[in-house]
Each structure stands twice: as structure tokens, then as C-alpha cells.
Design a protein around this motif. Sequence first.
Motif, mmCIF file in Angstrom:
data_model
loop_
_atom_site.group_PDB
_atom_site.id
_atom_site.type_symbol
_atom_site.label_atom_id
_atom_site.label_comp_id
_atom_site.label_asym_id
_atom_site.label_seq_id
_atom_site.Cartn_x
_atom_site.Cartn_y
_atom_site.Cartn_z
ATOM 1 N N LEU A 202 0.840 -1.189 0.000
ATOM 2 C CA LEU A 202 0.000 0.000 0.000
ATOM 3 C C LEU A 202 0.875 1.239 0.000
ATOM 4 N N MET A 203 0.277 2.332 -0.407
ATOM 5 C CA MET A 203 0.989 3.607 -0.459
ATOM 6 C C MET A 203 0.553 4.458 0.726
ATOM 7 N N MET A 204 1.513 5.123 1.338
ATOM 8 C CA MET A 204 1.208 6.071 2.407
ATOM 9 C C MET A 204 1.844 7.402 2.040
ATOM 10 N N PRO A 205 1.089 8.466 1.835
ATOM 11 C CA PRO A 205 -0.359 8.509 1.902
ATOM 12 C C PRO A 205 -0.975 7.782 0.701
ATOM 13 N N GLU A 206 -2.212 7.302 0.891
ATOM 14 C CA GLU A 206 -2.834 6.468 -0.125
ATOM 15 C C GLU A 206 -3.075 7.226 -1.429
ATOM 16 N N ASN A 207 -3.516 8.474 -1.310
ATOM 17 C CA ASN A 207 -3.873 9.221 -2.522
ATOM 18 C C ASN A 207 -2.977 10.425 -2.778
ATOM 19 N N GLY A 208 -1.889 10.506 -2.066
ATOM 20 C CA GLY A 208 -1.012 11.673 -2.236
ATOM 21 C C GLY A 208 0.088 11.384 -3.242
ATOM 22 N N PRO A 209 1.121 12.221 -3.271
ATOM 23 C CA PRO A 209 2.249 11.979 -4.180
ATOM 24 C C PRO A 209 3.057 10.772 -3.708
ATOM 25 N N ALA A 210 3.690 10.054 -4.654
ATOM 26 C CA ALA A 210 4.533 8.912 -4.288
ATOM 27 C C ALA A 210 5.900 9.430 -3.849
ATOM 28 N N LEU A 211 6.149 9.370 -2.569
ATOM 29 C CA LEU A 211 7.416 9.828 -1.998
ATOM 30 C C LEU A 211 8.330 8.614 -1.792
ATOM 31 N N PRO A 212 9.642 8.828 -1.606
ATOM 32 C CA PRO A 212 10.534 7.669 -1.416
ATOM 33 C C PRO A 212 10.138 6.787 -0.230
ATOM 34 N N GLN A 213 9.464 7.346 0.743
ATOM 35 C CA GLN A 213 9.071 6.564 1.921
ATOM 36 C C GLN A 213 7.606 6.108 1.871
ATOM 37 N N SER A 214 6.986 6.215 0.678
ATOM 38 C CA SER A 214 5.550 5.901 0.566
ATOM 39 C C SER A 214 5.241 4.429 0.364
ATOM 40 N N TYR A 215 6.230 3.626 -0.050
ATOM 41 C CA TYR A 215 5.958 2.250 -0.491
ATOM 42 C C TYR A 215 5.941 1.303 0.711
ATOM 43 N N CYS A 216 4.742 0.925 1.125
ATOM 44 C CA CYS A 216 4.587 0.186 2.375
ATOM 45 C C CYS A 216 4.080 -1.223 2.129
ATOM 46 N N VAL A 217 4.297 -2.061 3.125
ATOM 47 C CA VAL A 217 3.773 -3.428 3.059
ATOM 48 C C VAL A 217 3.246 -3.794 4.453
ATOM 49 N N LEU A 218 2.068 -4.417 4.434
ATOM 50 C CA LEU A 218 1.379 -4.790 5.681
ATOM 51 C C LEU A 218 1.110 -6.287 5.608
ATOM 52 N N GLY A 219 1.567 -7.044 6.566
ATOM 53 C CA GLY A 219 1.347 -8.482 6.443
ATOM 54 C C GLY A 219 1.685 -9.287 7.672
ATOM 55 N N THR A 220 1.744 -10.589 7.416
ATOM 56 C CA THR A 220 1.920 -11.582 8.474
ATOM 57 C C THR A 220 2.979 -12.580 8.040
ATOM 58 N N ALA A 221 3.758 -13.061 8.990
ATOM 59 C CA ALA A 221 4.703 -14.154 8.730
ATOM 60 C C ALA A 221 4.745 -15.016 9.987
ATOM 61 N N TRP A 222 5.275 -16.235 9.855
ATOM 62 C CA TRP A 222 5.323 -17.142 11.006
ATOM 63 C C TRP A 222 6.713 -17.712 11.194
#
Length: 233
Positions: A202-222
Motif C-alpha cells: 500500500l501507499m502512504m499517503p494512499e492518494n497523495g504523491p509517491a514519496l521515497p518513503q511511501s511504499y509500504c507493506v502490511l502483512g503476516t509471517a510465522w
Amino acid sequence: MQSRSARLAGTARDPVHHPVFARYYARASVAAETRLGMAAVRGRLLTGLSGRVVEVGAGNGLNFAHYPGAVSEIVAIEPERALRALALEAALRADVPVDVAPGTAEALPVKSGAFDAAVLCLVLCSVRDVARALAEVRRVLRPGGEVRFFEHGRGGGRVMHFTQRTLDRTVWPPLAGGCHVARDAVGALREAGFVLGPYRRLMMPENGPALPQSYCVLGTAWRPAGDDPAGGG
Ligand SMILES: C[S@@+](CC[C@H](N)C(=O)[O-])C[C@H]1O[C@@H](n2cnc3c(N)ncnc32)[C@H](O)[C@@H]1O
């Protein structure tokens, strides 16, 4: 009141010492809860957790309010003393029991196999040694224990990759409390021996400009269920 020399001796021993960034982050992170939708992301990150949880690099403790009631105890590790002081205040307001402790991801001050889940929220970008930090997370989780992660990192096309790598080699880490923008959290978790669960970009902010720190990942691992309970490797 603490003497100046005691204060200096204390800070000299701190493994992570970013007082200016800590002051900035304490304000900016609170604003981001509503402005960038971070509160909703924190809710999604932590939903459904239960049992004993270790949160690594807890910052000022903004996750604490989002833990479900089924969580019996949180041990929140935070090396930066100004942020840790704010985390202690947040712990007092939390509905679930939170112990805030100093320490680093690379040497978690907790027993092996003691936790049902580990939370990594915007922290792999900042640790000194990602592989060592993840080996520690694997050690302290019980076999079959879960990692919940929300991290920013490498993303975009060639120009963005180049920009991210250049920032990481130059101004970004000193300006942003040791943060890097070109790391790959999913790849690092896989390399550390975790079993990847569902994750989404996902992008943070979702609808704003793509900044170098915008590229996010949300998930689970075991941690693999058959992992040697005595160690992480
Ligand atoms: C961007 S902040 C995120 C804070 C918090 N997790 C949140 O979600 O708001 C990065 C955090 O990682 C912490 N940190 C930096 N180096 C660390 C290390 N080696 N081990 C553990 N935490 C570290 C910083 O002190 C800071 O609290």
C-alpha cells in the motif's frame, strides 16, 4: 535532578540516540494518525492478535491503543530514551498490560520462545542490522508464533529505486533517525527463515504523491512450527 555528567554518561551508553528526530517523530507520528490514516493501519496490523506479544522499536507507543483485549501482555522494546519515556506514558493509558523496556532489535532482552506474536511497525527501516534483528525475532517467538509487520521500503520504478538508494547512502539516515527507504522487508523476512503469510502493498499517503518513503507493506509471517525451540536458526 540528574547531573549533566550523569545525563551525558547515560546518553553515551544509549545504543540508539536520536533526540532531534525523536522530538520530530513524537509530533509527526501523532499527526499522521489522522492525516495519513495511520490509526486505521495500526488497527489492521494488530487485529486478531492474542497472548503474549513483543513489540520491537515501539517508539512513542502509538500502537498500544490498538491491541485487542485478547492480548494478555505486551513487552515493548524501545532503545531511544525520549521515545521510550512517551511509550511509558502511552502504556499507562492502554487497556492491555504493557511493559516498556530499553533494548535493541539486534539483542532483544527477553527469553527465547516466550512470545505468541511479534510486532514490527516501521522499524526494520531503522535497525542497524536487519538480519540480526530478524534472527532475534525468530528466537523470541515460540515455534509457530506470528510476526505482524507494517514497513516501508523499496518500491516504484527505476527512477524511484535510484532515488531511494541515493537517499540511503547520503542524507536520509542521518536526518531521519537512522531510517532507510530502500530496504525490502518481505525479502528479509523470507531470508530470515519466516514463512510468509498474506501481505499487501500500500501507499502512504494512499492518494497523495509517491514519496521515497511511501511504499509500504502490511502483512503476516510465522516462525516455522517445527523450528528448534531452543534457537532461531
Ligand atoms: C519510525 S519509528 C517507528 C516507531 C513505532 N514503531 C511506530 O509505529 O510509530 C522507528 C523506531 O525504531 C526505533 N529503533 C531504531 N533503531 C532500533 C534498533 N536497533 N532496535 C530497536 N528499535 C530501533 C527508533 O527508536 C524508533 O522508535
